[in-house]
Design a protein around this motif. Sequence first.
Motif, PDB file in Angstrom:
ATOM      1  N   GLY A   1      -1.922 -57.401 151.445  1.00  0.00           N
ATOM      2  CA  GLY A   1      -1.630 -55.994 151.192  1.00  0.00           C
ATOM      3  C   GLY A   1      -1.359 -55.713 149.730  1.00  0.00           C
ATOM      4  N   LEU A   2      -0.632 -56.618 149.059  1.00  0.00           N
ATOM      5  CA  LEU A   2      -0.328 -56.423 147.644  1.00  0.00           C
ATOM      6  C   LEU A   2      -1.568 -56.582 146.772  1.00  0.00           C
ATOM      7  CD1 LEU A   2       3.129 -58.223 147.306  1.00  0.00           C
ATOM      8  CD2 LEU A   2       2.657 -55.779 147.544  1.00  0.00           C
ATOM      9  N   LEU A   3      -2.432 -57.542 147.101  1.00  0.00           N
ATOM     10  CA  LEU A   3      -3.652 -57.725 146.317  1.00  0.00           C
ATOM     11  C   LEU A   3      -4.584 -56.519 146.460  1.00  0.00           C
ATOM     12  CD1 LEU A   3      -4.394 -61.523 146.887  1.00  0.00           C
ATOM     13  CD2 LEU A   3      -3.344 -60.410 144.898  1.00  0.00           C
ATOM     14  N   TYR A   4      -4.607 -55.937 147.646  1.00  0.00           N
ATOM     15  CA  TYR A   4      -5.389 -54.713 147.833  1.00  0.00           C
ATOM     16  C   TYR A   4      -4.851 -53.603 146.919  1.00  0.00           C
ATOM     17  CZ  TYR A   4      -6.503 -50.158 149.806  1.00  0.00           C
ATOM     18  OH  TYR A   4      -6.884 -48.847 149.948  1.00  0.00           O
ATOM     19  N   ALA A   5      -3.526 -53.401 146.934  1.00  0.00           N
ATOM     20  CA  ALA A   5      -2.926 -52.354 146.105  1.00  0.00           C
ATOM     21  C   ALA A   5      -3.094 -52.654 144.619  1.00  0.00           C
ATOM     22  CB  ALA A   5      -1.447 -52.201 146.453  1.00  0.00           C
ATOM     23  N   TYR A   6      -3.162 -53.921 144.252  1.00  0.00           N
ATOM     24  CA  TYR A   6      -3.386 -54.306 142.855  1.00  0.00           C
ATOM     25  C   TYR A   6      -4.778 -53.872 142.405  1.00  0.00           C
ATOM     26  CZ  TYR A   6      -4.062 -57.402 138.805  1.00  0.00           C
ATOM     27  OH  TYR A   6      -4.322 -57.909 137.557  1.00  0.00           O
ATOM     28  N   ALA A   7      -5.768 -54.088 143.268  1.00  0.00           N
ATOM     29  CA  ALA A   7      -7.127 -53.669 142.935  1.00  0.00           C
ATOM     30  C   ALA A   7      -7.204 -52.148 142.761  1.00  0.00           C
ATOM     31  CB  ALA A   7      -8.102 -54.124 144.021  1.00  0.00           C
ATOM     32  N   VAL A   8      -6.541 -51.409 143.648  1.00  0.00           N
ATOM     33  CA  VAL A   8      -6.509 -49.957 143.520  1.00  0.00           C
ATOM     34  C   VAL A   8      -5.777 -49.557 142.236  1.00  0.00           C
ATOM     35  CG1 VAL A   8      -5.672 -47.809 144.563  1.00  0.00           C
ATOM     36  CG2 VAL A   8      -6.607 -49.615 146.019  1.00  0.00           C
ATOM     37  N   GLY A   9      -4.702 -50.247 141.925  1.00  0.00           N
ATOM     38  CA  GLY A   9      -3.926 -49.940 140.732  1.00  0.00           C
ATOM     39  C   GLY A   9      -4.704 -50.142 139.446  1.00  0.00           C
ATOM     40  N   ILE A  10      -5.541 -51.171 139.397  1.00  0.00           N
ATOM     41  CA  ILE A  10      -6.371 -51.390 138.206  1.00  0.00           C
ATOM     42  C   ILE A  10      -7.273 -50.189 137.971  1.00  0.00           C
ATOM     43  CG2 ILE A  10      -8.247 -52.784 137.256  1.00  0.00           C
ATOM     44  CD1 ILE A  10      -6.983 -55.215 138.572  1.00  0.00           C
ATOM     45  N   ALA A  11      -7.845 -49.667 139.057  1.00  0.00           N
ATOM     46  CA  ALA A  11      -8.724 -48.501 138.937  1.00  0.00           C
ATOM     47  C   ALA A  11      -7.962 -47.238 138.550  1.00  0.00           C
ATOM     48  CB  ALA A  11      -9.473 -48.288 140.256  1.00  0.00           C
ATOM     49  N   GLN A  12      -6.712 -47.114 139.026  1.00  0.00           N
ATOM     50  CA  GLN A  12      -5.951 -45.881 138.810  1.00  0.00           C
ATOM     51  C   GLN A  12      -5.142 -45.889 137.513  1.00  0.00           C
ATOM     52  OE1 GLN A  12      -6.054 -43.145 140.684  1.00  0.00           O
ATOM     53  NE2 GLN A  12      -7.426 -44.011 142.214  1.00  0.00           N
ATOM     54  N   ALA A  13      -4.535 -47.027 137.180  1.00  0.00           N
ATOM     55  CA  ALA A  13      -3.599 -47.063 136.046  1.00  0.00           C
ATOM     56  C   ALA A  13      -3.987 -48.048 134.955  1.00  0.00           C
ATOM     57  CB  ALA A  13      -2.194 -47.397 136.553  1.00  0.00           C
ATOM     58  N   GLY A  14      -5.015 -48.847 135.192  1.00  0.00           N
ATOM     59  CA  GLY A  14      -5.416 -49.836 134.205  1.00  0.00           C
ATOM     60  C   GLY A  14      -4.847 -51.208 134.517  1.00  0.00           C
ATOM     61  N   ALA A  15      -5.446 -52.235 133.906  1.00  0.00           N
ATOM     62  CA  ALA A  15      -5.086 -53.611 134.224  1.00  0.00           C
ATOM     63  C   ALA A  15      -3.663 -53.959 133.801  1.00  0.00           C
ATOM     64  CB  ALA A  15      -6.076 -54.574 133.571  1.00  0.00           C
ATOM     65  N   ALA A  16      -3.220 -53.464 132.640  1.00  0.00           N
ATOM     66  CA  ALA A  16      -1.885 -53.821 132.142  1.00  0.00           C
ATOM     67  C   ALA A  16      -0.796 -53.295 133.067  1.00  0.00           C
ATOM     68  CB  ALA A  16      -1.686 -53.288 130.729  1.00  0.00           C
ATOM     69  N   ALA A  17      -0.848 -52.001 133.394  1.00  0.00           N
ATOM     70  CA  ALA A  17       0.175 -51.414 134.266  1.00  0.00           C
ATOM     71  C   ALA A  17       0.119 -52.016 135.659  1.00  0.00           C
ATOM     72  CB  ALA A  17      -0.002 -49.897 134.336  1.00  0.00           C
ATOM     73  N   ALA A  18      -1.089 -52.204 136.194  1.00  0.00           N
ATOM     74  CA  ALA A  18      -1.224 -52.779 137.536  1.00  0.00           C
ATOM     75  C   ALA A  18      -0.714 -54.214 137.574  1.00  0.00           C
ATOM     76  CB  ALA A  18      -2.680 -52.722 137.987  1.00  0.00           C
ATOM     77  N   SER A  19      -0.961 -54.973 136.511  1.00  0.00           N
ATOM     78  CA  SER A  19      -0.504 -56.376 136.484  1.00  0.00           C
ATOM     79  C   SER A  19       1.015 -56.455 136.422  1.00  0.00           C
ATOM     80  CB  SER A  19      -1.119 -57.108 135.282  1.00  0.00           C
ATOM     81  OG  SER A  19      -2.526 -57.172 135.409  1.00  0.00           O
ATOM     82  N   PHE A  20       1.631 -55.558 135.629  1.00  0.00           N
ATOM     83  CA  PHE A  20       3.090 -55.538 135.601  1.00  0.00           C
ATOM     84  C   PHE A  20       3.646 -55.112 136.963  1.00  0.00           C
ATOM     85  CE2 PHE A  20       7.253 -53.583 134.585  1.00  0.00           C
ATOM     86  CZ  PHE A  20       7.870 -54.706 134.059  1.00  0.00           C
ATOM     87  N   GLY A  21       2.992 -54.143 137.593  1.00  0.00           N
ATOM     88  CA  GLY A  21       3.395 -53.752 138.943  1.00  0.00           C
ATOM     89  C   GLY A  21       3.272 -54.908 139.920  1.00  0.00           C
ATOM     90  N   LEU A  22       2.206 -55.695 139.772  1.00  0.00           N
ATOM     91  CA  LEU A  22       2.027 -56.857 140.651  1.00  0.00           C
ATOM     92  C   LEU A  22       3.150 -57.863 140.468  1.00  0.00           C
ATOM     93  CD1 LEU A  22       0.065 -58.216 142.711  1.00  0.00           C
ATOM     94  CD2 LEU A  22      -0.912 -59.447 140.761  1.00  0.00           C
ATOM     95  N   LEU A  23       3.570 -58.082 139.223  1.00  0.00           N
ATOM     96  CA  LEU A  23       4.700 -58.983 138.990  1.00  0.00           C
ATOM     97  C   LEU A  23       5.945 -58.480 139.717  1.00  0.00           C
ATOM     98  CD1 LEU A  23       4.371 -59.800 135.168  1.00  0.00           C
ATOM     99  CD2 LEU A  23       3.986 -61.378 137.070  1.00  0.00           C
ATOM    100  N   ASN A  24       6.200 -57.174 139.643  1.00  0.00           N
ATOM    101  CA  ASN A  24       7.378 -56.596 140.303  1.00  0.00           C
ATOM    102  C   ASN A  24       7.356 -56.821 141.808  1.00  0.00           C
ATOM    103  OD1 ASN A  24       9.315 -54.767 138.569  1.00  0.00           O
ATOM    104  ND2 ASN A  24       7.300 -54.553 137.669  1.00  0.00           N
ATOM    105  N   TRP A  25       6.187 -56.696 142.412  1.00  0.00           N
ATOM    106  CA  TRP A  25       6.069 -56.795 143.862  1.00  0.00           C
ATOM    107  C   TRP A  25       5.867 -58.238 144.341  1.00  0.00           C
ATOM    108  CZ3 TRP A  25       5.679 -52.868 147.751  1.00  0.00           C
ATOM    109  CH2 TRP A  25       5.773 -51.554 147.298  1.00  0.00           C
ATOM    110  N   LEU A  26       5.009 -58.993 143.629  1.00  0.00           N
ATOM    111  CA  LEU A  26       4.573 -60.289 144.166  1.00  0.00           C
ATOM    112  C   LEU A  26       5.495 -61.442 143.816  1.00  0.00           C
ATOM    113  CD1 LEU A  26       2.399 -61.709 145.803  1.00  0.00           C
ATOM    114  CD2 LEU A  26       1.067 -61.994 143.695  1.00  0.00           C
ATOM    115  N   VAL A  27       6.100 -61.420 142.624  1.00  0.00           N
ATOM    116  CA  VAL A  27       6.984 -62.531 142.242  1.00  0.00           C
ATOM    117  C   VAL A  27       8.127 -62.727 143.241  1.00  0.00           C
ATOM    118  CG1 VAL A  27       8.693 -63.271 140.525  1.00  0.00           C
ATOM    119  CG2 VAL A  27       6.402 -62.630 139.800  1.00  0.00           C
TER     120      VAL A  27
END
Length: 482
Positions: free
Chosen positions: A140-166
């Motif tokens: 579920g998180l990887l799916y939202a990460y892919a959507v986030g890259i399209a919506q907010a860019g790789a940098a913001a989505a990657s930081f969001g992924l750290l917040n959720w996935l770590v």
Amino acid sequence: MSAADDADIIPASPVSASNLGGGMPSFAKLAPTAFWFLVVAILLVGKAGLLGLVFPAGALAVGALLVARDPARFVAFTWWLWFLTPEIRRLVDFQSGWSSISPVMVTPFLVGALTWGTLAAYLPMLRYRAYVGFAPVIAGLLYAYAVGIAQAGAAAASFGLLNWLVPVTLGIYVAFHWPLYPEMRDAVLRAFVLGLVVVGGYGLIQYFVMPPWDARWLIDVGMTNQGDPLPMRVRVFSTLNSSGPLAFLLITGLALLPAARGPLVPLAGALALASLLLSLVRAAWLGGLFAFAWLLLTMPGRHRVRLLAFGAALTVAALPLLAVPRINDAIMARFDSLNSMENDRSYQERQEFYGRFLAQALTEVTGAGLGTVDTATKLSNDGQLGVMAYFDSGVMRVPYELGWFGTLGYVGGIVVLLVVLLRRGGAPPDPAARCCEAVVLTMLACMVFEHTLVKVTGVGFWFFLGLGLAAKTHGLAMRGVR
């Protein structure tokens, strides 16, 4: 219970107490202490600007030494990073100038992400019943990460992924290392006992003295909901970023103390309770009462008496604080507001937000994606918080960010893991495991107030979910269930 069922519950872990940590060089065992000594030395000589590089690089080096060879020291070290990193950032800003984006703040996430490398080798363990719930959560998180890259860019989505996935992978890391459960349990309890002394004690210093670096930071960020940057006029946030994360960290520690031992436990409890009260976070107060009630209902018989005595001692310890008129008035006003929520501004704003945004959050089919909410918005908005930065409802943030598919995996996986965690059959009673359950359920219950499954509160939820699963698996194994 059939043999096939037992095999699903007790996986053949690729780690054991005998093949980890025993051959650790002495410098690796001392690495965490050396790291903190270096940090303090740099601060004392007034060269805090160096910590922008030294702090994350040094923490990563220590984490890399420990993550594969000494899980107990590694998890204790990561908790100390969560305890202290925001305060280190404020000291760096005070000496070298404030910056809206600080490399220091990403340090706990980067060190936590070191678990990704070690977990890659253990992924087949996700097929076991005890751990299978983690798989849809990650999907579920990887799916939202892919959507986030399209919506907010790789940098913001990657930081969001750290917040959720770590936080999730820290929980998996602990669960997979179930043969080392006693060592990890003891290391974490020691870290929390001393951590509550430091964090709780500093909270009192902050309230009565207000160090200039904390006051300067409040002014720079314009965080008016924390009160005024003056003694006895601030909502305590201690070494964390704000009073909310502090309060939830403190109730996590207080829920663990009944399983801890040592002369510092009473002091840790008293200081933590004092700072919890001075944070003025009502949601955490209610969460603390819930955790206490859960422990009272589930603790093994003889431990309930100790729990009641512990609760009574903490109540007595809080009386001198409440004897200060200004403090008593502030705390009583917050308590009274629980009985008159219709007149409370915070409650009204939250109710208005629910009414206005609930339909949008639940109908966000694809999801907004990771990186579109909270501090990650700085990375797609020229260092400034975006319009969706302040989003204090976890119940709505999950469907809004993850969408229907991501939410189905994330929430479904949590439900599966909770069923395994709370199943009572087979494993012997373990006070520490009951404390883990209290933390997990408290964080989950508080989702209506805050998003408690990400950042430091999320580490509390996922880490102690993993530790509770490790306790269960270890207990079954020690009983000889095969």
